[in-house]
Scaffold this motif. Structure first.
Motif, PDB file in Angstrom:
ATOM      1  N   ALA A 156       0.831  -1.203   0.000  1.00  0.00           N
ATOM      2  CA  ALA A 156       0.000   0.000   0.000  1.00  0.00           C
ATOM      3  C   ALA A 156       0.867   1.255   0.000  1.00  0.00           C
ATOM      4  O   ALA A 156       0.621   2.197  -0.781  1.00  0.00           O
ATOM      5  N   PHE A 157       1.879   1.299   0.869  1.00  0.00           N
ATOM      6  CA  PHE A 157       2.777   2.457   0.917  1.00  0.00           C
ATOM      7  C   PHE A 157       3.498   2.634  -0.421  1.00  0.00           C
ATOM      8  O   PHE A 157       3.619   3.757  -0.941  1.00  0.00           O
ATOM      9  N   ALA A 158       3.985   1.525  -0.978  1.00  0.00           N
ATOM     10  CA  ALA A 158       4.713   1.598  -2.245  1.00  0.00           C
ATOM     11  C   ALA A 158       3.806   2.093  -3.372  1.00  0.00           C
ATOM     12  O   ALA A 158       4.237   2.876  -4.232  1.00  0.00           O
ATOM     13  N   ALA A 159       2.536   1.652  -3.359  1.00  0.00           N
ATOM     14  CA  ALA A 159       1.590   2.092  -4.382  1.00  0.00           C
ATOM     15  C   ALA A 159       1.345   3.600  -4.268  1.00  0.00           C
ATOM     16  O   ALA A 159       1.262   4.306  -5.282  1.00  0.00           O
ATOM     17  N   ILE A 160       1.238   4.090  -3.038  1.00  0.00           N
ATOM     18  CA  ILE A 160       1.023   5.522  -2.807  1.00  0.00           C
ATOM     19  C   ILE A 160       2.220   6.335  -3.301  1.00  0.00           C
ATOM     20  O   ILE A 160       2.063   7.360  -3.971  1.00  0.00           O
ATOM     21  N   PHE A 161       3.438   5.868  -2.975  1.00  0.00           N
ATOM     22  CA  PHE A 161       4.648   6.566  -3.413  1.00  0.00           C
ATOM     23  C   PHE A 161       4.712   6.629  -4.932  1.00  0.00           C
ATOM     24  O   PHE A 161       5.017   7.679  -5.521  1.00  0.00           O
ATOM     25  N   THR A 162       4.427   5.498  -5.573  1.00  0.00           N
ATOM     26  CA  THR A 162       4.505   5.441  -7.031  1.00  0.00           C
ATOM     27  C   THR A 162       3.433   6.310  -7.670  1.00  0.00           C
ATOM     28  O   THR A 162       3.684   6.999  -8.676  1.00  0.00           O
ATOM     29  N   PHE A 163       2.221   6.290  -7.093  1.00  0.00           N
ATOM     30  CA  PHE A 163       1.128   7.097  -7.630  1.00  0.00           C
ATOM     31  C   PHE A 163       1.462   8.585  -7.531  1.00  0.00           C
ATOM     32  O   PHE A 163       1.169   9.358  -8.444  1.00  0.00           O
ATOM     33  N   ALA A 164       2.086   8.971  -6.416  1.00  0.00           N
ATOM     34  CA  ALA A 164       2.499  10.370  -6.243  1.00  0.00           C
ATOM     35  C   ALA A 164       3.522  10.758  -7.313  1.00  0.00           C
ATOM     36  O   ALA A 164       3.469  11.868  -7.869  1.00  0.00           O
ATOM     37  N   THR A 165       4.446   9.840  -7.616  1.00  0.00           N
ATOM     38  CA  THR A 165       5.444  10.101  -8.656  1.00  0.00           C
ATOM     39  C   THR A 165       4.780  10.281 -10.015  1.00  0.00           C
ATOM     40  O   THR A 165       5.152  11.163 -10.800  1.00  0.00           O
ATOM     41  N   ILE A 166       3.775   9.464 -10.287  1.00  0.00           N
ATOM     42  CA  ILE A 166       3.049   9.546 -11.555  1.00  0.00           C
ATOM     43  C   ILE A 166       2.342  10.893 -11.683  1.00  0.00           C
ATOM     44  O   ILE A 166       2.343  11.524 -12.743  1.00  0.00           O
ATOM     45  N   LEU A 167       1.738  11.363 -10.576  1.00  0.00           N
ATOM     46  CA  LEU A 167       1.045  12.649 -10.597  1.00  0.00           C
ATOM     47  C   LEU A 167       2.028  13.797 -10.795  1.00  0.00           C
ATOM     48  O   LEU A 167       1.766  14.729 -11.566  1.00  0.00           O
ATOM     49  N   ILE A 168       3.161  13.733 -10.099  1.00  0.00           N
ATOM     50  CA  ILE A 168       4.155  14.803 -10.188  1.00  0.00           C
ATOM     51  C   ILE A 168       4.723  14.899 -11.605  1.00  0.00           C
ATOM     52  O   ILE A 168       4.939  15.996 -12.133  1.00  0.00           O
ATOM     53  N   THR A 169       4.960  13.755 -12.217  1.00  0.00           N
ATOM     54  CA  THR A 169       5.530  13.735 -13.563  1.00  0.00           C
ATOM     55  C   THR A 169       4.457  13.845 -14.650  1.00  0.00           C
ATOM     56  O   THR A 169       4.767  13.779 -15.846  1.00  0.00           O
ATOM     57  N   ARG A 170       3.189  13.972 -14.212  1.00  0.00           N
ATOM     58  CA  ARG A 170       2.056  14.151 -15.122  1.00  0.00           C
ATOM     59  C   ARG A 170       1.939  13.037 -16.159  1.00  0.00           C
ATOM     60  O   ARG A 170       1.660  13.269 -17.328  1.00  0.00           O
ATOM     61  N   GLN A 171       2.146  11.834 -15.690  1.00  0.00           N
ATOM     62  CA  GLN A 171       1.971  10.688 -16.573  1.00  0.00           C
ATOM     63  C   GLN A 171       0.514  10.228 -16.524  1.00  0.00           C
ATOM     64  O   GLN A 171      -0.194  10.475 -15.550  1.00  0.00           O
ATOM     65  N   HIS A 172       0.086   9.556 -17.561  1.00  0.00           N
ATOM     66  CA  HIS A 172      -1.296   9.081 -17.636  1.00  0.00           C
ATOM     67  C   HIS A 172      -1.385   7.678 -17.054  1.00  0.00           C
ATOM     68  O   HIS A 172      -0.509   6.849 -17.267  1.00  0.00           O
ATOM     69  N   ILE A 173      -2.461   7.440 -16.304  1.00  0.00           N
ATOM     70  CA  ILE A 173      -2.702   6.110 -15.754  1.00  0.00           C
ATOM     71  C   ILE A 173      -4.205   5.846 -15.781  1.00  0.00           C
ATOM     72  O   ILE A 173      -5.010   6.750 -15.539  1.00  0.00           O
ATOM     73  N   SER A 174      -4.593   4.631 -16.095  1.00  0.00           N
ATOM     74  CA  SER A 174      -6.006   4.278 -16.196  1.00  0.00           C
ATOM     75  C   SER A 174      -6.272   2.959 -15.475  1.00  0.00           C
ATOM     76  O   SER A 174      -5.555   1.968 -15.678  1.00  0.00           O
ATOM     77  N   LEU A 175      -7.304   2.967 -14.609  1.00  0.00           N
ATOM     78  CA  LEU A 175      -7.660   1.753 -13.878  1.00  0.00           C
ATOM     79  C   LEU A 175      -8.306   0.717 -14.787  1.00  0.00           C
ATOM     80  O   LEU A 175      -8.511  -0.429 -14.372  1.00  0.00           O
ATOM     81  N   ILE A 176      -8.607   1.112 -16.009  1.00  0.00           N
ATOM     82  CA  ILE A 176      -9.156   0.155 -16.977  1.00  0.00           C
ATOM     83  C   ILE A 176      -8.136  -0.967 -17.222  1.00  0.00           C
ATOM     84  O   ILE A 176      -8.507  -2.102 -17.561  1.00  0.00           O
ATOM     85  N   ASN A 177      -6.862  -0.633 -17.025  1.00  0.00           N
ATOM     86  CA  ASN A 177      -5.804  -1.628 -17.230  1.00  0.00           C
ATOM     87  C   ASN A 177      -5.917  -2.810 -16.278  1.00  0.00           C
ATOM     88  O   ASN A 177      -5.308  -3.858 -16.505  1.00  0.00           O
ATOM     89  N   LEU A 178      -6.709  -2.628 -15.198  1.00  0.00           N
ATOM     90  CA  LEU A 178      -6.876  -3.713 -14.236  1.00  0.00           C
ATOM     91  C   LEU A 178      -7.582  -4.917 -14.854  1.00  0.00           C
ATOM     92  O   LEU A 178      -7.608  -5.999 -14.273  1.00  0.00           O
ATOM     93  N   LYS A 179      -8.163  -4.733 -16.021  1.00  0.00           N
ATOM     94  CA  LYS A 179      -8.806  -5.852 -16.721  1.00  0.00           C
ATOM     95  C   LYS A 179      -7.772  -6.805 -17.315  1.00  0.00           C
ATOM     96  O   LYS A 179      -8.109  -7.927 -17.686  1.00  0.00           O
ATOM     97  N   ARG A 180      -6.535  -6.335 -17.388  1.00  0.00           N
ATOM     98  CA  ARG A 180      -5.484  -7.161 -17.983  1.00  0.00           C
ATOM     99  C   ARG A 180      -5.018  -8.229 -16.993  1.00  0.00           C
ATOM    100  O   ARG A 180      -4.621  -7.929 -15.856  1.00  0.00           O
ATOM    101  N   LEU A 181      -5.082  -9.476 -17.417  1.00  0.00           N
ATOM    102  CA  LEU A 181      -4.685 -10.590 -16.562  1.00  0.00           C
ATOM    103  C   LEU A 181      -3.222 -10.500 -16.168  1.00  0.00           C
ATOM    104  O   LEU A 181      -2.837 -10.878 -15.055  1.00  0.00           O
ATOM    105  N   TRP A 182      -2.396  -9.970 -17.087  1.00  0.00           N
ATOM    106  CA  TRP A 182      -0.962  -9.863 -16.812  1.00  0.00           C
ATOM    107  C   TRP A 182      -0.662  -9.013 -15.581  1.00  0.00           C
ATOM    108  O   TRP A 182       0.283  -9.287 -14.828  1.00  0.00           O
ATOM    109  N   LEU A 183      -1.471  -7.968 -15.354  1.00  0.00           N
ATOM    110  CA  LEU A 183      -1.250  -7.098 -14.198  1.00  0.00           C
ATOM    111  C   LEU A 183      -1.537  -7.830 -12.897  1.00  0.00           C
ATOM    112  O   LEU A 183      -0.872  -7.617 -11.880  1.00  0.00           O
ATOM    113  N   TRP A 184      -2.549  -8.695 -12.902  1.00  0.00           N
ATOM    114  CA  TRP A 184      -2.863  -9.476 -11.708  1.00  0.00           C
ATOM    115  C   TRP A 184      -1.818 -10.570 -11.482  1.00  0.00           C
ATOM    116  O   TRP A 184      -1.520 -10.929 -10.340  1.00  0.00           O
ATOM    117  N   LEU A 185      -1.278 -11.088 -12.565  1.00  0.00           N
ATOM    118  CA  LEU A 185      -0.181 -12.048 -12.436  1.00  0.00           C
ATOM    119  C   LEU A 185       1.044 -11.351 -11.860  1.00  0.00           C
ATOM    120  O   LEU A 185       1.758 -11.911 -11.021  1.00  0.00           O
TER     121      LEU A 185
END
Length: 294
Positions: free
Chosen positions: A49-78
């Protein structure tokens, strides 16, 4: 591709790996302290959870795009599943063994990742890679010396040998995903899905969340923060192969021993010095050689 640009990219990837290693190697020591009141599952949930928060903050600061739709990908759950299993097994190992012992046994990771890279990613293994693998294994053997005492908890030893396999598999999946996604996105989903899976496991098994001390959470927070520099490893995978990236990380035992010496007694012996030299030599070979593929 301009052939002259390959060595520079390769060196950049190795430098990112080394920086990542220096910071992430602090994590085993801090995670060991966090287990004073955290179970392996709860510790894994907090870490992810902490690592996810740190990474998400980095994504926001660097203005990168992220979409929760990607959670449909089996590879991400693997990806998250292999990370979750690896975290639990690592915490179980740390709960019964010292950070130094766990890190030394984890050098089996090198063998696992080259084997998996060859099978799934078709990455070639050259004679230099074989030499580096042998040097790393021999170096770890000499470093361990009298440290690997099999009177230690058997479950902890088994977990210490298996969790590197999970991280090696996680690395292979990450290598596949990095080719299509930004490294930070892959790292975020790695921690996010891992936290969700571990939380579901905790609910199913009735894991207790009581008697959690703020000090243990603080140590866990620190471990997750420094392990967050693993994102540099994901970035480096764009410049060097997975096998080479992880041979560079063979310096891990040496770095952890140095950090652990501040909290645990570390006896400098001839075998320890010889082992450290062999591990460093293996990393040097990787730095100044290129695979046939490159």
């Amino acid at each position: 591709m301009n052939i002259k640009s390959v060595p520079k990219k390769q060196l950049w990837g190795i430098e990112l790996n080394l920086v990542s290693l220096l910071f992430s190697s602090i994590s085993p020591v801090l995670n060991k302290f966090s287990l004073t009141s955290l179970s392996p599952v709860v510790g894994g949930i907090f870490t992810s959870a902490f690592a996810a928060i740190f990474t998400f903050a980095t994504i926001l600061i660097t203005r990168q795009h992220i979409s929760l739709i990607n959670l449909k990908r089996l590879w991400l759950w693997l990806l998250g599943g292999t990370n979750a299993i690896g975290i639990i097994l690592q915490y179980i190992a740390l709960s019964t063994l010292s950070p130094i012992t766990v890190t030394l046994i984890a050098r089996m990771y090198l063998v696992y990742v080259f084997f998996l890279s060859y099978i799934f990613l078709k990455e070639k293994i050259t004679k230099w890679d074989y030499l580096a693998i042998i040097l790393c294994i021999l170096g770890s053997f000499f470093i361990s010396g009298s440290r690997l005492q099999f009177s230690d908890n058997l479950l902890g030893l088994i977990c210490a040998f298996i969790y590197p396999l999970m991280y090696a598999a996680n690395n292979i999946v990450a290598k596949y995903l990095v080719s299509d996604e930004e490294p930070n996105n892959v790292l975020f989903f790695n921690h996010f899905t891992s936290a969700l899976l571990l939380f579901c496991y905790a609910l199913i098994t009735g894991t207790s969340f009581s008697h959690i001390s703020s000090q243990a959470v603080a140590f866990n927070f620190g471990g997750a923060f420094f392990n967050g520099f693993m994102s540099l490893l994901y970035t480096s995978l764009q410049f060097i192969t997975a096998g080479k990236a992880n041979i560079v990380r063979a310096l891990g035992p040496v770095i952890v021993i140095i950090y652990s010496s501040f909290f645990f007694p570390v006896q400098v012996t001839p075998s320890l010095v010889l082992g450290a030299v062999l591990v460093i030599l293996a990393s040097t070979i990787v730095t100044f050689t290129r695979t046939n593929r490159e």
